[in-house]
Design an enzyme around this catalytic site. Structure first.
Site, PDB file in Angstrom:
ATOM      1  N   LYS A  31      32.755  24.137  30.280  1.00 13.09           N
ATOM      2  CA  LYS A  31      32.417  22.702  30.406  1.00 13.09           C
ATOM      3  C   LYS A  31      33.555  21.960  31.110  1.00 13.09           C
ATOM      4  CE  LYS A  31      29.588  21.892  26.269  1.00 13.09           C
ATOM      5  NZ  LYS A  31      28.520  21.101  26.875  1.00 13.09           N
ATOM      6  N   VAL A  55      42.527  31.895  20.173  1.00 13.37           N
ATOM      7  CA  VAL A  55      41.999  31.942  18.813  1.00 13.37           C
ATOM      8  C   VAL A  55      43.233  32.104  17.922  1.00 13.37           C
ATOM      9  CG1 VAL A  55      40.639  33.292  17.183  1.00 13.37           C
ATOM     10  CG2 VAL A  55      39.766  32.901  19.483  1.00 13.37           C
ATOM     11  N   GLU A 150      39.068  22.735  18.351  1.00 17.23           N
ATOM     12  CA  GLU A 150      40.009  21.620  18.515  1.00 17.23           C
ATOM     13  C   GLU A 150      40.437  21.550  19.978  1.00 17.23           C
ATOM     14  OE1 GLU A 150      43.741  20.177  15.999  1.00 17.23           O
ATOM     15  OE2 GLU A 150      44.350  21.488  17.633  1.00 17.23           O
TER      16      GLU A 150
HETATM   17  P1  0O2 Z   1      49.925  25.800  16.168  1.00 17.24           P
HETATM   18  O1  0O2 Z   1      50.971  26.844  16.007  1.00 17.24           O
HETATM   19  O2  0O2 Z   1      50.043  25.038  17.470  1.00 17.24           O
HETATM   20  O3  0O2 Z   1      48.537  26.297  15.940  1.00 17.24           O
HETATM   21  P2  0O2 Z   1      45.355  20.242  10.128  1.00 17.24           P
HETATM   22  O4  0O2 Z   1      45.061  20.979  11.428  1.00 17.24           O
HETATM   23  O5  0O2 Z   1      44.337  19.183   9.798  1.00 17.24           O
HETATM   24  O6  0O2 Z   1      45.667  21.159   9.003  1.00 17.24           O
HETATM   25  P3  0O2 Z   1      47.179  18.330  11.087  1.00 17.24           P
HETATM   26  O7  0O2 Z   1      48.654  18.475  11.272  1.00 17.24           O
HETATM   27  O8  0O2 Z   1      46.709  17.064  10.434  1.00 17.24           O
HETATM   28  O9  0O2 Z   1      46.745  19.575  10.291  1.00 17.24           O
HETATM   29  O10 0O2 Z   1      46.405  18.450  12.462  1.00 17.24           O
HETATM   30  P4  0O2 Z   1      46.833  17.810  13.794  1.00 17.24           P
HETATM   31  O11 0O2 Z   1      47.729  16.663  13.568  1.00 17.24           O
HETATM   32  O12 0O2 Z   1      45.587  17.569  14.571  1.00 17.24           O
HETATM   33  O13 0O2 Z   1      47.735  18.973  14.457  1.00 17.24           O
HETATM   34  C1  0O2 Z   1      47.180  20.166  14.824  1.00 17.24           C
HETATM   35  C2  0O2 Z   1      47.980  20.805  15.931  1.00 17.24           C
HETATM   36  O14 0O2 Z   1      48.631  19.824  16.754  1.00 17.24           O
HETATM   37  C3  0O2 Z   1      49.130  21.685  15.439  1.00 17.24           C
HETATM   38  O15 0O2 Z   1      48.623  22.928  15.094  1.00 17.24           O
HETATM   39  C4  0O2 Z   1      50.015  21.710  16.703  1.00 17.24           C
HETATM   40  O16 0O2 Z   1      49.473  22.546  17.694  1.00 17.24           O
HETATM   41  C5  0O2 Z   1      49.910  20.294  17.179  1.00 17.24           C
HETATM   42  N1  0O2 Z   1      50.938  19.431  16.546  1.00 17.24           N
HETATM   43  C6  0O2 Z   1      50.757  18.508  15.589  1.00 17.24           C
HETATM   44  N2  0O2 Z   1      51.909  17.906  15.283  1.00 17.24           N
HETATM   45  C7  0O2 Z   1      52.866  18.442  16.069  1.00 17.24           C
HETATM   46  C8  0O2 Z   1      54.279  18.198  16.238  1.00 17.24           C
HETATM   47  O17 0O2 Z   1      54.898  17.360  15.561  1.00 17.24           O
HETATM   48  N3  0O2 Z   1      54.911  18.974  17.164  1.00 17.24           N
HETATM   49  C9  0O2 Z   1      54.279  19.909  17.924  1.00 17.24           C
HETATM   50  N4  0O2 Z   1      54.991  20.601  18.806  1.00 17.24           N
HETATM   51  N5  0O2 Z   1      52.948  20.159  17.795  1.00 17.24           N
HETATM   52  C10 0O2 Z   1      52.250  19.434  16.877  1.00 17.24           C
HETATM   53  P5  0O2 Z   1      49.429  23.890  14.113  1.00 17.24           P
HETATM   54  O18 0O2 Z   1      48.456  24.753  13.420  1.00 17.24           O
HETATM   55  O19 0O2 Z   1      50.327  23.064  13.227  1.00 17.24           O
HETATM   56  O20 0O2 Z   1      50.328  24.740  15.041  1.00 17.24           O
END
Ligand code: 0O2
Length: 221
Positions: A31, A55, A150
């Site tokens: 898409k 994934v 996401e």
């Molecule tokens: P990875 O290793 O990238 O997969 P939730 O997903 O609901 O449990 P949250 O934190 O509310 O948790 O979701 P959010 O805010 O949408 O963040 C999801 C992803 O955004 C994270 O996945 C990161 O990829 C990125 N992210 C969020 N906050 C930060 C930050 O402060 N710094 C960086 N570098 N990336 C961030 P994961 O699974 O935490 O990590």
């Protein structure tokens, strides 16, 4: 059909889940590529620098379940881990992010479950990105199933910051010294300034081009 109707708590169930999330990623990836190609076709301009998808690894899924105090079951994965399928769209300019998000949001087969605009409201860490949690239907031999993906949309500068911050976060296991966190927040502000300047520069270049084309046309007449 719901994913929960298709899987049981077995290794086969896990394989089915990964197949579904991988299929959803293919669908969203296509898409976004079509939107990019149409954009180039209509405006001779490519708003997307690159697209990456993945994934989530089993280790990261388990970590996220632990963070949410949930048992390591497949049904909890489906319910509580929203980014098992994740796609990142890296754009040239901030304005492109909102254009792409809007175009995706209008697609009739996609449901937007939630939006987190960390550009207008950056995280405490300084993190900036635009997140959309969506579902897309995956059509199978005996029906369709909605799968969560996401989508993270950000500029190259925001991506550069996030990838460096991610490395630092892992290096210090989430406990970076204060001065590093402070410097990162400062860098995040510099990223915003850079994005703004680049956007202004691009607008100025486009306007100059339009003026040149118009004066060429006038000369020809
Ligand atoms: P990875 O290793 O990238 O997969 P939730 O997903 O609901 O449990 P949250 O934190 O509310 O948790 O979701 P959010 O805010 O949408 O963040 C999801 C992803 O955004 C994270 O996945 C990161 O990829 C990125 N992210 C969020 N906050 C930060 C930050 O402060 N710094 C960086 N570098 N990336 C961030 P994961 O699974 O935490 O990590």
């Amino acid at each position: 059909m719901q994913i929960s109707d298709m899987i049981d708590e077995s290794p086969d169930g896990y394989e089915t889940l990964i197949f579904l999330y991988t299929s959803a990623l293919h669908k969203i990836h296509t898409k976004i590529e079509i939107l990019r190609d149409e954009f180039i076709h209509l405006h001779q301009y490519n708003p997307i620098e690159y697209i990456k998808d993945r994934v989530k690894s089993p280790e990261s899924i388990v970590k996220k379940l632990k963070k949410h105090d949930r048992e390591e079951t497949l049904s909890n994965m489906v319910q509580y881990v929203n980014d098992i399928a994740g796609i990142r769209v890296v754009c040239s300019f901030t304005a492109d992010i909102y254009k792409i998000a809007e175009m995706l949001g209008k697609q009739s087969d996609m449901v937007v479950l939630s939006v987190k605009d960390y550009i207008r409201r950056p995280k405490e860490s300084g993190y900036k990105s635009y997140h959309m949690l969506v579902t897309v239907p995956i059509f199978l031999s005996d029906g369709s199933v909605d799968v969560k993906v996401e989508i993270q949309i950000r500029t190259i500068a925001m991506d550069f910051w996030a990838s460096l911050e991610h490395k630092i976060y892992y290096k210090f296991e989430g406990n970076a010294p204060d001065y590093i966190s402070r410097d990162l927040r400062e860098c995040s502000q510099i990223v915003s300034m850079l994005d703004q300047k680049m956007l202004e520069l691009n607008t100025a270049i486009s306007e100059t081009r339009i003026t040149e084309v118009k004066s060429e046309e006038t000369k020809r007449r």
